[in-house]
Each structure stands twice: as structure tokens, then as C-alpha cells.
Design a protein around this motif. Structure first.
Motif, PDB file in Angstrom:
ATOM      1  N   THR A  41       0.830  -1.207   0.000  1.00 13.10           N
ATOM      2  CA  THR A  41       0.000   0.000   0.000  1.00 13.10           C
ATOM      3  C   THR A  41       0.862   1.253   0.000  1.00 13.10           C
ATOM      4  O   THR A  41       0.556   2.232  -0.694  1.00 13.10           O
ATOM      5  N   LEU A  44       1.926   2.002  -3.519  1.00  7.54           N
ATOM      6  CA  LEU A  44       0.851   2.626  -4.302  1.00  7.54           C
ATOM      7  C   LEU A  44       0.703   4.097  -3.927  1.00  7.54           C
ATOM      8  O   LEU A  44       0.520   4.959  -4.802  1.00  7.54           O
ATOM      9  N   GLU A  45       0.781   4.399  -2.637  1.00  9.19           N
ATOM     10  CA  GLU A  45       0.618   5.785  -2.189  1.00  9.19           C
ATOM     11  C   GLU A  45       1.769   6.669  -2.658  1.00  9.19           C
ATOM     12  O   GLU A  45       1.574   7.854  -2.932  1.00  9.19           O
ATOM     13  N   CYS A  48       1.015   7.391  -6.433  1.00  7.39           N
ATOM     14  CA  CYS A  48      -0.046   8.365  -6.711  1.00  7.39           C
ATOM     15  C   CYS A  48       0.175   9.707  -6.016  1.00  7.39           C
ATOM     16  O   CYS A  48      -0.580  10.648  -6.253  1.00  7.39           O
ATOM     17  N   TYR A  77      -6.903   6.045  -8.291  1.00  5.59           N
ATOM     18  CA  TYR A  77      -6.532   5.207  -7.153  1.00  5.59           C
ATOM     19  C   TYR A  77      -7.787   4.755  -6.427  1.00  5.59           C
ATOM     20  O   TYR A  77      -8.623   5.569  -6.045  1.00  5.59           O
ATOM     21  N   PRO A  79      -8.449   2.834  -3.070  1.00  2.25           N
ATOM     22  CA  PRO A  79      -7.865   2.236  -1.863  1.00  2.25           C
ATOM     23  C   PRO A  79      -8.698   1.050  -1.391  1.00  2.25           C
ATOM     24  O   PRO A  79      -9.839   0.857  -1.818  1.00  2.25           O
ATOM     25  N   ALA A 145     -12.766   6.795  -9.860  1.00  3.20           N
ATOM     26  CA  ALA A 145     -11.351   6.802 -10.237  1.00  3.20           C
ATOM     27  C   ALA A 145     -11.169   7.053 -11.727  1.00  3.20           C
ATOM     28  O   ALA A 145     -10.193   7.694 -12.139  1.00  3.20           O
ATOM     29  N   LEU A 154      -4.527   2.437 -10.023  1.00  4.08           N
ATOM     30  CA  LEU A 154      -3.962   1.694  -8.902  1.00  4.08           C
ATOM     31  C   LEU A 154      -5.107   1.115  -8.077  1.00  4.08           C
ATOM     32  O   LEU A 154      -6.011   1.851  -7.660  1.00  4.08           O
ATOM     33  N   ASP A 156      -5.987  -1.283  -4.693  1.00  2.00           N
ATOM     34  CA  ASP A 156      -5.465  -1.907  -3.479  1.00  2.00           C
ATOM     35  C   ASP A 156      -6.469  -2.943  -2.970  1.00  2.00           C
ATOM     36  O   ASP A 156      -7.455  -2.596  -2.318  1.00  2.00           O
TER      37      ASP A 156
END
Length: 216
Positions: A41, A44-45, A48, A77, A79, A145, A154, A156
């Protein structure tokens, strides 16, 4: 193409990501696996723009976006918790990013209508998140998104909250969306069967380092 160059990130002096480098070609559906807490995670953060790496660069289509704000990166993204806005109706959720970018109202409404039809949620446009099922929330989050027309999506663990009977349908939806929107996708999962069904590139994060498991 997305290119990560020597990305590192630490928390309280502990290295979470160490010298992570990979190139993901445009149009690829990439799966990212690894044990809980290994930094998936966080990676990914960083991509982005929600976190800044301690070192390294994030490059999208040959443009260094490492210092850009999230809204300037052209990235969608979703989440793990979907992060829908509690007080906004579905149409406002989907139109949030285009409105933030100052698009004309008519264009926002057109984009919202098109995505709502594509995701089968047109009948839900006036509902608040607490009136939606888990599968409906997932579709709204995906539509939101995509409303910004990102180059990269992305995800998650997007299927983790769904029961077994819904996962195959949701996976087929993700595959269709990726193809129809010509997206590059980076999808985090713990499921090998999910990775096998969707991914053309399989990555694994272990002890802070990224490895390519398979490609094809």
C-alpha cells in the motif's frame, strides 16, 4: 509506461521499501503480491503522490512526477476501504475529480452518465454510500477513479471485501474496464487465483525489494 527508479521509504528509521525499481509497459495489467505489512500500500501511495519517497523517482510516460501533487499525475486510485465520501451522492462521487479540475458542468454530467451506464449504477446516482451494497460501492469507487480519465489505475485489494460469489463477476469487470479504457493497471492482491486470472505481469514485494515473478 510507469517506471519506478530506486524508490526507498522508511518509517521511524526502519526501511519499508529499499531501492525499488521496475518498468511497467503501457496497457499492462500488473499484479503486486507480498505478505501483509510488506509495503504494498505504501508503494501505491508513493506512486499516486500521497507519500513522498525518501529516495528515487516515479516516472510516467517519461515525465518525472515525483514532486507533483496527486491531482496532477493523471492517476486513478481505489484504496482498499474505497474511501467514498459519506455525505456525497453517487453522482457527486463520480463527478468529484472533474469538478475539482474545473470542467464545464455539461461535460461533468456527460462523463458521470457515461460511467454510470458502463458500471451499471445509473439507478443509484441519487443514493448515499450507506445505501449501497459492497459490490455497488466498489463500482462507484471505480467509476470515480476513472472519471478523471487517468493513464494509470492503482487498485489496493479491490476484491477483498466481496464474497466469493461476486469475485468472479468483479474480476471480469476489472478486466473489461482495463481493456475498454486502455489503462495500465497495478493491482495489489493476496490471491494467487486472482493474480493468475487478471495479471499479465506478476510482481512480488519481499523484504522491501521488488521482484518480477513472471511476465506474459
Amino acid at each position: 509506461m510507469i517506471r519506478l527508479e530506486h524508490i526507498s521509504w522508511t518509517v521511524s528509521g526502519r526501511a519499508i521499501l529499499e531501492d525499488v525499481s521496475v518498468a511497467i509497459p503501457s496497457g499492462t495489467y500488473a499484479m503486486l503480491m507480498g505478505s501483509t505489512g510488506c509495503g504494498k500500500t505504501s508503494l501505491l501511495e508513493i506512486i499516486c503522490g500521497l507519500r513522498r519517497p525518501a529516495a528515487g523517482r516515479v516516472v510516467l510516460d517519461d515525465v518525472d512526477v515525483t514532486a507533483l501533487e496527486p491531482r496532477e499525475r493523471g492517476i486513478g486510485y481505489v484504496p482498499q476501504d474505497l474511501a467514498l465520501f459519506p455525505g456525497l451522492r453517487v453522482r457527486e462521487q463520480i463527478g468529484f475529480a472533474p469538478k475539482l479540475r474545473g470542467l464545464p458542468l455539461a461535460e461533468i454530467e456527460s462523463r458521470v452518465s457515461h460511467l454510470a451506464e458502463q458500471f451499471g449504477i445509473a439507478h443509484l446516482l441519487n443514493r448515499l454510500p450507506d445505501m449501497l451494497s459492497g459490490g455497488e460501492k466498489q463500482r462507484v469507487a471505480l467509476a470515480r477513479a476513472l472519471a478523471a480519465q487517468p493513464r494509470l489505475l492503482l487498485l489496493d485489494e479491490p476484491l477483498s471485501a466481496l464474497d466469493e460469489s461476486m469475485r468472479a463477476e468483479a474480476a471480469a469487470l476489472l478486466q473489461r474496464v482495463q481493456q475498454e479504457h486502455a489503462l495500465t493497471v497495478l493491482h495489489v492482491t493476496h490471491s494467487r487465483s486472482e493474480a493468475a486470472a487478471l495479471g499479465t505481469l506478476h510482481l512480488r514485494l519481499t523484504a522491501g525489494r521488488l521482484e518480477v515473478e513472471s511476465q506474459g
